[in-house]
Design an enzyme around this catalytic site. Structure first.
Site, mmCIF file in Angstrom:
data_model
loop_
_atom_site.group_PDB
_atom_site.id
_atom_site.type_symbol
_atom_site.label_atom_id
_atom_site.label_comp_id
_atom_site.label_asym_id
_atom_site.label_seq_id
_atom_site.Cartn_x
_atom_site.Cartn_y
_atom_site.Cartn_z
ATOM 1 N N LYS A 22 0.841 -1.209 0.000
ATOM 2 C CA LYS A 22 0.000 0.000 0.000
ATOM 3 C C LYS A 22 0.868 1.248 0.000
ATOM 4 C CE LYS A 22 -1.748 1.876 3.921
ATOM 5 N NZ LYS A 22 -1.533 3.319 4.014
ATOM 6 N N ASN A 23 1.871 1.291 0.897
ATOM 7 C CA ASN A 23 2.616 2.538 1.075
ATOM 8 C C ASN A 23 3.610 2.815 -0.041
ATOM 9 O OD1 ASN A 23 1.094 3.018 3.283
ATOM 10 N ND2 ASN A 23 2.616 2.340 4.768
ATOM 11 N N ARG A 93 -4.782 10.089 3.378
ATOM 12 C CA ARG A 93 -3.755 11.019 3.840
ATOM 13 C C ARG A 93 -2.668 11.219 2.800
ATOM 14 N NH1 ARG A 93 -1.144 13.392 7.675
ATOM 15 N NH2 ARG A 93 1.110 13.154 7.691
ATOM 16 N N CYS A 117 -4.987 11.632 12.060
ATOM 17 C CA CYS A 117 -5.930 10.534 12.251
ATOM 18 C C CYS A 117 -5.653 9.981 13.642
ATOM 19 C CB CYS A 117 -5.827 9.479 11.160
ATOM 20 S SG CYS A 117 -4.433 8.405 11.337
ATOM 21 N N ARG A 122 -0.254 14.899 12.708
ATOM 22 C CA ARG A 122 0.561 14.408 11.580
ATOM 23 C C ARG A 122 1.021 15.621 10.779
ATOM 24 N NH1 ARG A 122 -1.496 8.917 9.899
ATOM 25 N NH2 ARG A 122 0.425 8.750 8.746
ATOM 26 N N PRO A 123 1.992 16.376 11.315
ATOM 27 C CA PRO A 123 2.441 17.604 10.646
ATOM 28 C C PRO A 123 3.114 17.311 9.312
ATOM 29 C CG PRO A 123 3.912 17.035 12.457
ATOM 30 C CD PRO A 123 2.749 16.090 12.544
ATOM 31 N N ILE A 124 3.270 18.332 8.483
ATOM 32 C CA ILE A 124 3.990 18.159 7.208
ATOM 33 C C ILE A 124 5.113 19.180 7.090
ATOM 34 C CG2 ILE A 124 2.014 17.142 5.992
ATOM 35 C CD1 ILE A 124 1.692 19.883 4.566
ATOM 36 N N ASP A 125 5.611 19.657 8.218
ATOM 37 C CA ASP A 125 6.682 20.672 8.195
ATOM 38 C C ASP A 125 7.928 20.196 7.467
ATOM 39 O OD1 ASP A 125 6.657 19.011 10.641
ATOM 40 O OD2 ASP A 125 8.596 19.933 10.969
ATOM 41 N N GLN A 126 8.234 18.910 7.563
ATOM 42 C CA GLN A 126 9.435 18.412 6.880
ATOM 43 C C GLN A 126 9.241 18.316 5.365
ATOM 44 O OE1 GLN A 126 12.443 17.871 8.672
ATOM 45 N NE2 GLN A 126 11.092 19.046 10.012
ATOM 46 N N ASP A 305 3.788 0.324 12.125
ATOM 47 C CA ASP A 305 2.515 -0.213 11.628
ATOM 48 C C ASP A 305 2.238 -1.622 12.138
ATOM 49 O OD1 ASP A 305 2.740 1.420 8.366
ATOM 50 O OD2 ASP A 305 2.161 2.137 10.345
ATOM 51 N N ILE A 327 7.397 6.241 17.237
ATOM 52 C CA ILE A 327 7.157 7.098 16.068
ATOM 53 C C ILE A 327 6.001 8.061 16.295
ATOM 54 C CG2 ILE A 327 6.635 7.145 13.592
ATOM 55 C CD1 ILE A 327 9.287 5.765 14.164
ATOM 56 N N ARG A 397 -8.955 0.043 3.659
ATOM 57 C CA ARG A 397 -8.054 1.014 3.016
ATOM 58 C C ARG A 397 -6.738 0.343 2.649
ATOM 59 N NH1 ARG A 397 -6.253 5.230 6.711
ATOM 60 N NH2 ARG A 397 -4.792 5.420 5.003
HETATM 61 C C1 EPZ Z 1 3.917 6.752 6.547
HETATM 62 O O1 EPZ Z 1 3.193 7.817 7.139
HETATM 63 C C2 EPZ Z 1 2.921 5.631 6.369
HETATM 64 N N1 EPZ Z 1 1.856 6.079 5.485
HETATM 65 C C3 EPZ Z 1 2.357 5.213 7.715
HETATM 66 O O2 EPZ Z 1 1.556 4.076 7.491
HETATM 67 C C4 EPZ Z 1 3.510 4.792 8.627
HETATM 68 O O3 EPZ Z 1 2.988 4.506 9.907
HETATM 69 C C5 EPZ Z 1 4.533 5.921 8.724
HETATM 70 O O4 EPZ Z 1 4.970 6.296 7.401
HETATM 71 C C6 EPZ Z 1 5.767 5.510 9.513
HETATM 72 O O5 EPZ Z 1 6.344 4.407 8.914
HETATM 73 C C7 EPZ Z 1 2.107 6.075 4.154
HETATM 74 O O6 EPZ Z 1 3.186 5.727 3.704
HETATM 75 C C8 EPZ Z 1 0.962 6.509 3.284
HETATM 76 P P1 EPZ Z 1 6.158 9.820 8.776
HETATM 77 P P2 EPZ Z 1 3.875 9.276 7.193
HETATM 78 O O7 EPZ Z 1 6.217 11.091 8.037
HETATM 79 O O8 EPZ Z 1 4.738 9.479 6.028
HETATM 80 C C9 EPZ Z 1 6.532 13.069 12.196
HETATM 81 C C10 EPZ Z 1 -0.364 2.816 7.536
HETATM 82 O O9 EPZ Z 1 -0.980 2.253 8.435
HETATM 83 N N2 EPZ Z 1 6.554 14.050 11.102
HETATM 84 O O10 EPZ Z 1 7.226 8.810 8.593
HETATM 85 O O11 EPZ Z 1 2.811 10.279 7.465
HETATM 86 C C11 EPZ Z 1 5.194 12.351 12.326
HETATM 87 O O12 EPZ Z 1 4.298 13.123 13.113
HETATM 88 C C12 EPZ Z 1 0.142 4.202 7.737
HETATM 89 O O13 EPZ Z 1 -0.076 2.286 6.426
HETATM 90 C C13 EPZ Z 1 6.821 15.377 11.380
HETATM 91 O O14 EPZ Z 1 7.033 15.764 12.530
HETATM 92 O O15 EPZ Z 1 4.758 9.112 8.506
HETATM 93 C C14 EPZ Z 1 5.578 11.054 12.989
HETATM 94 O O16 EPZ Z 1 5.675 11.271 14.373
HETATM 95 C C15 EPZ Z 1 -0.189 4.727 9.115
HETATM 96 N N3 EPZ Z 1 6.855 16.275 10.350
HETATM 97 C C16 EPZ Z 1 6.973 10.765 12.419
HETATM 98 O O17 EPZ Z 1 7.448 12.010 11.889
HETATM 99 C C17 EPZ Z 1 6.624 15.893 9.054
HETATM 100 O O18 EPZ Z 1 6.671 16.765 8.152
HETATM 101 C C18 EPZ Z 1 6.988 9.761 11.285
HETATM 102 O O19 EPZ Z 1 6.004 10.156 10.345
HETATM 103 C C19 EPZ Z 1 6.339 14.546 8.790
HETATM 104 C C20 EPZ Z 1 6.321 13.637 9.827
#
Ligand code: EPZ
Length: 427
Positions: A22-23, A93, A117, A122-126, A305, A327, A397
């Site tokens: 999926k991812n 998302r 969720c 779930r910020p997107i600052d990075q 996950d 995480i 999903r």
């Molecule tokens: C991906 O989410 C996956 N989703 C998630 O899977 C998975 O749990 C996650 O990676 C971790 O492996 C998809 O790939 C669609 P992150 P993502 O950015 O990219 C923080 C599932 O069940 N962060 O790696 O959103 C964030 O809050 C889903 O398949 C920031 O602070 O996760 C978290 O604490 C659930 N700023 C950590 O980083 C940012 O800009 C990791 O998040 C982005 C993230």
């Protein structure tokens, strides 16, 4: 509002074939926009997040043709907008990946602010840090995120936190930027490597994916390409736990053993017996479930996950286990549902203390997110008696044909539609 009815207490036996990841799929589909041509994507899982991604591509002008159940031909030559329709963004998302591919191809892109969720904020600052480092400007207003910048210029980006999404989006935006982009403190999950390999199939020059440093040399133009998506390590892990918790014996086929290493290692410590083949693993559990401590970390650590799944298994372990969520801020909300089954789990922030109990009781439950919902299914399979799980759209999903795959393993599970509550029926 459909639900699952599950008659648990039966060991799972037989074979299950794992679908595409999926991812990886929800990143590779938006990435086809960069081609400006025709791509053929194979081994796509038949799940609602993939359907949502395809709907977005189609609404934006791409020509999409289904070649077979898991293969799509996508021609993005005629994509004629850089705004992802709001009503489609909300369905999943990962619509934020369209920002990276639209910015990379057209120099601008707009999507709805992705929802948080059940895992906490779930910020997107990075993601935005990556885009602005390449020279784009960003704006977040009226619930929409817009990025704009042309030409993009390669940059050295060190992420403040390891982020799967931001690592992918930085690759998507930089493949046609001028010069070299270096990404550090990146995610190294198998699906990161899959996206990089697909980008290179389309003519990009991405090196180092899966290591600590990814280098992207910008190219003038991209083209279409054919690609087959890797198997889903989390779906595989889910069925491995289902085999172990029910004391069954299951051959999990169409997997890449290396992608499962952190999962297999932890399950063996918990008492599972895992035989590894080239593209399959056989999982059984000859003796008791053993208590183990788990901390979720970025790959190659134990995947977040899989946290709900391993926690359910440890509910039936001999002894006490500590599960730490490394995480996400709040990924234990499903524990309330497990308490209804008699699980003995105490949660304090990111730490859950799991006291093994002799058995779980069947109960009516509600899925809150994708992996939590799958964990409730696994718990119900282990409980003697009939459980119900509501709001299973969360589960669907990310899990293709879960009922069919479990029934083929001897599970007693069926899906029933529950008519939406209406006032007339409320009394
Ligand atoms: C991906 O989410 C996956 N989703 C998630 O899977 C998975 O749990 C996650 O990676 C971790 O492996 C998809 O790939 C669609 P992150 P993502 O950015 O990219 C923080 C599932 O069940 N962060 O790696 O959103 C964030 O809050 C889903 O398949 C920031 O602070 O996760 C978290 O604490 C659930 N700023 C950590 O980083 C940012 O800009 C990791 O998040 C982005 C993230």
């Amino acid at each position: 509002m459909d639900k699952f009815i599950i008659g648990g207490g039966r060991p799972l036996t037989g074979e299950v074939t794992i679908s595409g990841a999926k991812n990886a799929a929800v990143a590779i589909l938006p990435a086809t926009i960069l081609a400006g041509g025709k791509c053929v994507i194979e081994n796509l899982p038949d799940i609602s997040d993939v359907a949502a991604s395809v709907r977005i591509l189609h609404e934006m002008g791409a020509a999409v043709r289904m070649l077979d159940r898991t293969t799509l031909e996508i021609d993005t030559t005629r994509v004629d907008t850089t705004v992802v329709p709001d009503h489609l963004c909300r369905q999943m998302r990962a619509s934020y990946y369209f920002l990276g591919s639209l910015l990379g191809r057209f120099g601008e892109g707009t999507v709805s602010m992705p929802g948080g969720c059940d895992l906490g904020p779930r910020p997107i600052d990075q993601h935005l840090k990556a885009f602005t480092s390449l020279g784009a400007t960003d704006s977040v207003e009226y619930g929409m995120v817009s990025v704009k910048g042309e030409p993009l210029v390669g940059a050295h980006i060190f992420f403040d936190t390891v982020s799967v999404g931001a690592t992918v989006n930085a690759m998507l935006a930089s493949v046609m930027a001028e010069g070299m982009t270096v990404l550090e403190n990146v995610a190294k999950e198998p699906h990161i490597v899959d996206v990089a390999n697909f980008l290179n199939t389309m003519g990009a020059d991405v090196r180092g994916a899966g290591t600590d440093v990814i280098k992207i040399r910008g190219v003038e133009k991209m083209h279409g390409g054919d690609y087959s998506i890797i198997p889903d390590q989390i779906e595989a892990g889910t069925y491995m736990v289902a085999a172990a918790i029910t004391g069954g014996n299951v051959l999990v086929k169409n997997i890449i053993p290396k992608h499962l290493e952190p999962i297999s290692a932890k399950l063996e410590r918990a008492g599972a017996f895992i035989e590894e083949y080239d593209e399959a693993v056989r999982v059984s559990r000859p003796g008791p479930i053993m208590s183990v401590n788990v901390k979720t970390m970025p790959h190659p650590g134990f995947p977040t996950d899989m946290q709900p799944l391993i926690t359910v298994l440890l509910c039936l372990a001999e002894g006490t286990s500590i599960v730490t969520e490394g995480i996400f801020e709040n990924r234990f909300r499903y524990v309330e549902e497990l308490h209804r089954m008699g699980a003995n789990i105490q949660v304090d922030g990111r730490v859950a203390v799991v006291e093994g109990v002799g058995g779980l009781q069947p109960a009516p439950m509600r899925a809150s997110d994708l992996r939590a919902g799958a964990a409730l299914v696994v718990a119900a399979l282990a409980a003697d008696g009939t459980s119900e799980i509501d709001e299973i759209e969360h589960i669907e999903r990310g899990y293709e044909c879960m009922v069919e795959k479990l029934v083929a393993l001897g599970a007693d599970i069926r899906r029933v539609s529950r008519p939406a509550e209406t006032r007339a029926k409320a009394f």
